[in-house]
Motif scaffolding. Sequence first.
Motif, PDB file in Angstrom:
ATOM      1  N   PRO A  10     -10.358  -8.377  23.108  1.00 19.35           N
ATOM      2  CA  PRO A  10     -10.668  -7.946  24.479  1.00 19.35           C
ATOM      3  C   PRO A  10      -9.834  -6.763  24.970  1.00 19.35           C
ATOM      4  CG  PRO A  10     -10.575 -10.335  24.362  1.00 19.35           C
ATOM      5  CD  PRO A  10     -10.119  -9.822  23.028  1.00 19.35           C
ATOM      6  N   ALA A  11      -8.563  -6.711  24.612  1.00 16.37           N
ATOM      7  CA  ALA A  11      -7.709  -5.608  25.071  1.00 16.37           C
ATOM      8  C   ALA A  11      -8.191  -4.271  24.513  1.00 16.37           C
ATOM      9  CB  ALA A  11      -6.258  -5.863  24.679  1.00 16.37           C
ATOM     10  N   VAL A  12      -8.619  -4.257  23.270  1.00 16.24           N
ATOM     11  CA  VAL A  12      -9.113  -3.025  22.658  1.00 16.24           C
ATOM     12  C   VAL A  12     -10.455  -2.644  23.282  1.00 16.24           C
ATOM     13  CG1 VAL A  12      -9.910  -1.952  20.503  1.00 16.24           C
ATOM     14  CG2 VAL A  12      -7.869  -3.403  20.497  1.00 16.24           C
ATOM     15  N   GLU A  13     -11.302  -3.626  23.513  1.00 15.23           N
ATOM     16  CA  GLU A  13     -12.590  -3.367  24.141  1.00 15.23           C
ATOM     17  C   GLU A  13     -12.391  -2.759  25.532  1.00 15.23           C
ATOM     18  OE1 GLU A  13     -16.734  -5.674  25.268  1.00 15.23           O
ATOM     19  OE2 GLU A  13     -15.110  -6.789  24.312  1.00 15.23           O
ATOM     20  N   GLU A  14     -11.452  -3.297  26.285  1.00  9.79           N
ATOM     21  CA  GLU A  14     -11.166  -2.761  27.625  1.00  9.79           C
ATOM     22  C   GLU A  14     -10.655  -1.325  27.522  1.00  9.79           C
ATOM     23  OE1 GLU A  14     -10.859  -2.209  31.573  1.00  9.79           O
ATOM     24  OE2 GLU A  14     -11.851  -3.881  30.572  1.00  9.79           O
ATOM     25  N   TYR A  15      -9.772  -1.077  26.571  1.00  9.55           N
ATOM     26  CA  TYR A  15      -9.253   0.280  26.367  1.00  9.55           C
ATOM     27  C   TYR A  15     -10.401   1.246  26.058  1.00  9.55           C
ATOM     28  CZ  TYR A  15      -6.988   4.259  24.197  1.00  9.55           C
ATOM     29  OH  TYR A  15      -6.595   5.537  23.886  1.00  9.55           O
ATOM     30  N   GLN A  18     -12.327   2.085  29.145  1.00 11.27           N
ATOM     31  CA  GLN A  18     -11.555   2.999  29.990  1.00 11.27           C
ATOM     32  C   GLN A  18     -11.646   4.428  29.463  1.00 11.27           C
ATOM     33  OE1 GLN A  18      -7.594   1.438  30.030  1.00 11.27           O
ATOM     34  NE2 GLN A  18      -8.081  -0.225  31.470  1.00 11.27           N
TER      35      GLN A  18
END
Length: 89
Positions: A10-15, A18
Motif C-alpha cells: 500500500p505505501a508504494v501504491e500511494e507513492y 502521488q
Amino acid sequence: MTQVNISLPPAVEEYLHQQITQKGYKNLEDYIYHLILEDQKHNTQEKLETMLIDGLDSGTPIPITEDWWEQKRAELLKNLLNHNCTYAS
C-alpha cells in the motif's frame, strides 16, 4: 503490447498515485512507461561515457587540426567512390 501485473504494498501504491498526480501523468501506465524510458536513457548515457573513457585511454593522443579533418574527409570520399556509393548533398 505486453501486459504486466504486479503486486505492490500500500505505501508504494500511494507513492505512485502521488507521483502521477504531482507530475501530471494520465495514469499509472504512462508513469511506468516514462520511468522505463528514463532508465533506457540513463543506460545509454552510461554506455556512451564508458566508450568515451575507453577512447581516451586507447593510446597516445593526436592533435586534431583542420588538416587532419581534411585528410579524413578525403579518405572517406575515396572509400565511398571505391565502393560505388553515391554521396547526396
